[in-house]
Motif scaffolding. Sequence first.
Motif, PDB file in Angstrom:
ATOM      1  N   MET A   1     -19.647  33.365  20.396  1.00  0.00           N
ATOM      2  CA  MET A   1     -20.072  32.556  19.251  1.00  0.00           C
ATOM      3  C   MET A   1     -19.225  31.288  19.187  1.00  0.00           C
ATOM      4  SD  MET A   1     -20.513  33.690  15.261  1.00  0.00           S
ATOM      5  CE  MET A   1     -18.777  33.708  14.869  1.00  0.00           C
ATOM      6  N   THR A   2     -19.869  30.142  19.015  1.00  0.00           N
ATOM      7  CA  THR A   2     -19.160  28.870  18.965  1.00  0.00           C
ATOM      8  C   THR A   2     -18.374  28.744  17.662  1.00  0.00           C
ATOM      9  OG1 THR A   2     -20.916  27.832  20.276  1.00  0.00           O
ATOM     10  CG2 THR A   2     -19.423  26.372  19.069  1.00  0.00           C
ATOM     11  N   PRO A   3     -17.073  28.435  17.729  1.00  0.00           N
ATOM     12  CA  PRO A   3     -16.278  28.297  16.509  1.00  0.00           C
ATOM     13  C   PRO A   3     -16.799  27.150  15.639  1.00  0.00           C
ATOM     14  CG  PRO A   3     -14.874  28.456  18.451  1.00  0.00           C
ATOM     15  CD  PRO A   3     -16.267  28.265  18.942  1.00  0.00           C
ATOM     16  N   THR A   4     -16.644  27.293  14.347  1.00  0.00           N
ATOM     17  CA  THR A   4     -16.997  26.244  13.396  1.00  0.00           C
ATOM     18  C   THR A   4     -15.823  26.002  12.467  1.00  0.00           C
ATOM     19  OG1 THR A   4     -17.973  27.898  11.917  1.00  0.00           O
ATOM     20  CG2 THR A   4     -19.469  26.753  13.446  1.00  0.00           C
ATOM     21  N   PHE A   5     -15.811  24.824  11.826  1.00  0.00           N
ATOM     22  CA  PHE A   5     -14.643  24.434  11.042  1.00  0.00           C
ATOM     23  C   PHE A   5     -14.420  25.318   9.815  1.00  0.00           C
ATOM     24  CE2 PHE A   5     -17.997  21.912   8.977  1.00  0.00           C
ATOM     25  CZ  PHE A   5     -17.701  22.098   7.629  1.00  0.00           C
ATOM     26  N   ASP A   6     -15.457  26.011   9.355  1.00  0.00           N
ATOM     27  CA  ASP A   6     -15.307  26.824   8.145  1.00  0.00           C
ATOM     28  C   ASP A   6     -14.851  28.250   8.439  1.00  0.00           C
ATOM     29  OD1 ASP A   6     -17.689  27.357   9.437  1.00  0.00           O
ATOM     30  OD2 ASP A   6     -18.796  27.803   7.603  1.00  0.00           O
ATOM     31  N   LYS A   7     -14.516  28.524   9.704  1.00  0.00           N
ATOM     32  CA  LYS A   7     -14.042  29.856  10.079  1.00  0.00           C
ATOM     33  C   LYS A   7     -12.620  29.765  10.625  1.00  0.00           C
ATOM     34  CE  LYS A   7     -17.997  32.075   9.370  1.00  0.00           C
ATOM     35  NZ  LYS A   7     -18.801  30.930   8.913  1.00  0.00           N
ATOM     36  N   ILE A   8     -11.785  30.738  10.285  1.00  0.00           N
ATOM     37  CA  ILE A   8     -10.423  30.833  10.807  1.00  0.00           C
ATOM     38  C   ILE A   8     -10.374  31.971  11.818  1.00  0.00           C
ATOM     39  CG2 ILE A   8      -7.980  31.172  10.244  1.00  0.00           C
ATOM     40  CD1 ILE A   8      -9.182  28.628   9.076  1.00  0.00           C
ATOM     41  N   HIS A   9      -9.855  31.709  13.004  1.00  0.00           N
ATOM     42  CA  HIS A   9      -9.778  32.721  14.048  1.00  0.00           C
ATOM     43  C   HIS A   9      -8.955  33.918  13.566  1.00  0.00           C
ATOM     44  CE1 HIS A   9      -9.210  34.578  17.971  1.00  0.00           C
ATOM     45  NE2 HIS A   9     -10.044  33.693  18.513  1.00  0.00           N
ATOM     46  N   LEU A  10      -9.406  35.119  13.913  1.00  0.00           N
ATOM     47  CA  LEU A  10      -8.736  36.339  13.452  1.00  0.00           C
ATOM     48  C   LEU A  10      -7.299  36.452  13.954  1.00  0.00           C
ATOM     49  CD1 LEU A  10     -11.630  38.953  13.849  1.00  0.00           C
ATOM     50  CD2 LEU A  10     -10.740  37.959  11.724  1.00  0.00           C
ATOM     51  N   LYS A  11      -6.983  35.789  15.079  1.00  0.00           N
ATOM     52  CA  LYS A  11      -5.639  35.892  15.636  1.00  0.00           C
ATOM     53  C   LYS A  11      -4.721  34.748  15.195  1.00  0.00           C
ATOM     54  CE  LYS A  11      -6.259  38.922  19.576  1.00  0.00           C
ATOM     55  NZ  LYS A  11      -5.810  39.218  20.957  1.00  0.00           N
ATOM     56  N   PHE A  12      -5.224  33.856  14.359  1.00  0.00           N
ATOM     57  CA  PHE A  12      -4.406  32.744  13.871  1.00  0.00           C
ATOM     58  C   PHE A  12      -3.253  33.246  13.015  1.00  0.00           C
ATOM     59  CE2 PHE A  12      -3.657  30.031  10.085  1.00  0.00           C
ATOM     60  CZ  PHE A  12      -2.979  28.990  10.706  1.00  0.00           C
ATOM     61  N   LYS A  13      -2.063  32.692  13.293  1.00  0.00           N
ATOM     62  CA  LYS A  13      -0.898  32.954  12.454  1.00  0.00           C
ATOM     63  C   LYS A  13      -0.178  31.632  12.203  1.00  0.00           C
ATOM     64  CE  LYS A  13       0.209  37.730  13.831  1.00  0.00           C
ATOM     65  NZ  LYS A  13       1.264  38.624  14.394  1.00  0.00           N
ATOM     66  N   LEU A  14       0.406  31.510  11.016  1.00  0.00           N
ATOM     67  CA  LEU A  14       1.231  30.356  10.680  1.00  0.00           C
ATOM     68  C   LEU A  14       2.607  30.854  10.285  1.00  0.00           C
ATOM     69  CD1 LEU A  14       1.508  27.298  10.231  1.00  0.00           C
ATOM     70  CD2 LEU A  14       0.706  27.652   7.873  1.00  0.00           C
ATOM     71  N   ASN A  15       3.601  30.435  11.039  1.00  0.00           N
ATOM     72  CA  ASN A  15       4.986  30.859  10.810  1.00  0.00           C
ATOM     73  C   ASN A  15       5.110  32.379  10.701  1.00  0.00           C
ATOM     74  OD1 ASN A  15       5.854  28.206  10.885  1.00  0.00           O
ATOM     75  ND2 ASN A  15       5.781  27.946   8.665  1.00  0.00           N
ATOM     76  N   GLY A  16       4.375  33.073  11.583  1.00  0.00           N
ATOM     77  CA  GLY A  16       4.514  34.521  11.698  1.00  0.00           C
ATOM     78  C   GLY A  16       3.589  35.350  10.846  1.00  0.00           C
ATOM     79  N   SER A  17       2.796  34.736   9.965  1.00  0.00           N
ATOM     80  CA  SER A  17       1.913  35.492   9.070  1.00  0.00           C
ATOM     81  C   SER A  17       0.449  35.156   9.324  1.00  0.00           C
ATOM     82  CB  SER A  17       2.251  35.196   7.598  1.00  0.00           C
ATOM     83  OG  SER A  17       3.571  35.593   7.301  1.00  0.00           O
ATOM     84  N   SER A  18      -0.410  36.171   9.204  1.00  0.00           N
ATOM     85  CA  SER A  18      -1.842  35.987   9.376  1.00  0.00           C
ATOM     86  C   SER A  18      -2.491  35.608   8.046  1.00  0.00           C
ATOM     87  CB  SER A  18      -2.487  37.281   9.895  1.00  0.00           C
ATOM     88  OG  SER A  18      -1.952  37.647  11.147  1.00  0.00           O
ATOM     89  N   PHE A  19      -3.525  34.764   8.117  1.00  0.00           N
ATOM     90  CA  PHE A  19      -4.233  34.345   6.907  1.00  0.00           C
ATOM     91  C   PHE A  19      -5.713  34.184   7.215  1.00  0.00           C
ATOM     92  CE2 PHE A  19       0.017  32.385   6.770  1.00  0.00           C
ATOM     93  CZ  PHE A  19       0.510  32.934   5.596  1.00  0.00           C
ATOM     94  N   ASP A  20      -6.562  34.625   6.281  1.00  0.00           N
ATOM     95  CA  ASP A  20      -7.970  34.288   6.395  1.00  0.00           C
ATOM     96  C   ASP A  20      -8.202  32.971   5.656  1.00  0.00           C
ATOM     97  OD1 ASP A  20      -8.112  34.802   3.631  1.00  0.00           O
ATOM     98  OD2 ASP A  20      -9.024  36.783   3.897  1.00  0.00           O
ATOM     99  N   HIS A  21      -9.451  32.552   5.547  1.00  0.00           N
ATOM    100  CA  HIS A  21      -9.791  31.251   4.966  1.00  0.00           C
ATOM    101  C   HIS A  21      -9.229  31.097   3.548  1.00  0.00           C
ATOM    102  CE1 HIS A  21     -12.305  28.090   3.169  1.00  0.00           C
ATOM    103  NE2 HIS A  21     -12.545  27.664   4.397  1.00  0.00           N
ATOM    104  N   ASP A  22      -9.492  32.064   2.670  1.00  0.00           N
ATOM    105  CA  ASP A  22      -9.060  31.948   1.277  1.00  0.00           C
ATOM    106  C   ASP A  22      -7.544  32.058   1.144  1.00  0.00           C
ATOM    107  OD1 ASP A  22     -11.667  31.624   0.467  1.00  0.00           O
ATOM    108  OD2 ASP A  22     -11.973  33.753   0.020  1.00  0.00           O
ATOM    109  N   GLU A  23      -6.952  32.932   1.944  1.00  0.00           N
ATOM    110  CA  GLU A  23      -5.493  33.075   1.888  1.00  0.00           C
ATOM    111  C   GLU A  23      -4.791  31.805   2.371  1.00  0.00           C
ATOM    112  OE1 GLU A  23      -5.222  37.910   2.748  1.00  0.00           O
ATOM    113  OE2 GLU A  23      -5.206  36.465   4.400  1.00  0.00           O
ATOM    114  N   LEU A  24      -5.363  31.187   3.399  1.00  0.00           N
ATOM    115  CA  LEU A  24      -4.761  29.965   3.917  1.00  0.00           C
ATOM    116  C   LEU A  24      -4.863  28.832   2.897  1.00  0.00           C
ATOM    117  CD1 LEU A  24      -3.340  28.693   6.316  1.00  0.00           C
ATOM    118  CD2 LEU A  24      -5.585  28.102   7.277  1.00  0.00           C
ATOM    119  N   LYS A  25      -5.929  28.831   2.129  1.00  0.00           N
ATOM    120  CA  LYS A  25      -6.059  27.817   1.079  1.00  0.00           C
ATOM    121  C   LYS A  25      -4.962  27.986   0.030  1.00  0.00           C
ATOM    122  CE  LYS A  25     -10.167  26.497  -0.048  1.00  0.00           C
ATOM    123  NZ  LYS A  25     -11.536  26.367  -0.610  1.00  0.00           N
TER     124      LYS A  25
END
Length: 354
Positions: A1-25
């Motif tokens: 599936m082609t990635p889109t800007f409104d989706k966050i990759h499941l393996k994305f982490k920022l400074n050691g923590s995982s976040f989904d779209h709402d959590e990252l906001k």
Amino acid sequence: MTPTFDKIHLKFKLNGSSFDHDELKEVAYSLVKEGEAFEKVAGNFLLDWLDSKDYILVSTSGTTGLPKTIKINKKHMVNSAIMTGDFFKIQPGDTALHCLPSRYISGKMMLVRAMILGLELDMVAPTLHPAYDDEKDYDFCAMIPLQLKNSLNRLQHIKTLIVGGASVSKALIDSLQDLETSVYETFGMTETISHFAVKKLNHNTSMSKAFETLPDVRISKNENDCLVVDAPKLSDAIIVTNDLVNMVSEHQFEIIGRYDNMINSGGVKVYPELIELKLQDLIEPRFFIASETDNDLGQKVILVIEGETADFDKEVFSQLDKHEVPKMVYTIPKFLVTETGKLQRKKILDTILT
């Protein structure tokens, strides 16, 4: 599936923590409200990225003129992230170091690559001496030349590093040859969503001077020998640059210099960047070549040196053609540079010549 800007990759982490779209906001709100200055900038970009609009507004660096704000489509930024990931064989779960200012496209794209490709991203302050954990393994990192120069003894755990934002000197390239890290110089601009071409600087037996375009990028040059970029995945419009080039192949080009820097001295076209290349190992302080008005020649070549005095042997000019030799030498105590390390030539000249 082609990635889109409104989706966050499941393996994305920022400074050691995982976040989904709402959590990252929520994290972005927190960075804006409570973070350090560089974190506030990153937080504001994340809020823009995570909103419902399909574009963001980006400021150019203002290297060759006044800074301006342009609108960039988020799908083009997604495409850029995928193209970079494919070229460098970046995989979900790879680690990345973010030490660039998120104010500009290069720093924004580090965040986008992490969210789209699923990277574990560590973000540190974008200083000239990045304070990162040099015992941690990183698969990917981007720096400006000054950061790279200041980090030469701390790169042993970085697998692939791209460097851009300003030209890379021959001396710095020479210092990279024994590093295990694979280092690539990038070429691009805000309008092309960061880089669209790369050049390997070490582990490269041919040591080619040519940049090679990423896939799906077509290049040519116009009647002024300036580079023309047709990259439909990165821009809806064909981009005509002010970069003078030699076309090596349909996918490779060499940079001569900037069209707006070209000097017409007595009817002879002189390219400052080519003179600088001849002198870069012969003059120790930072310097650049420019021009000023001359009654006889129209424009005359000048040399501008950073420092209190022009303490160098004029014999170095013997390496130059007659029309390339500077007619005047100016000094200025400290060069003005952009946040990404580019010389602000016009502002420096305005200080000297007015």
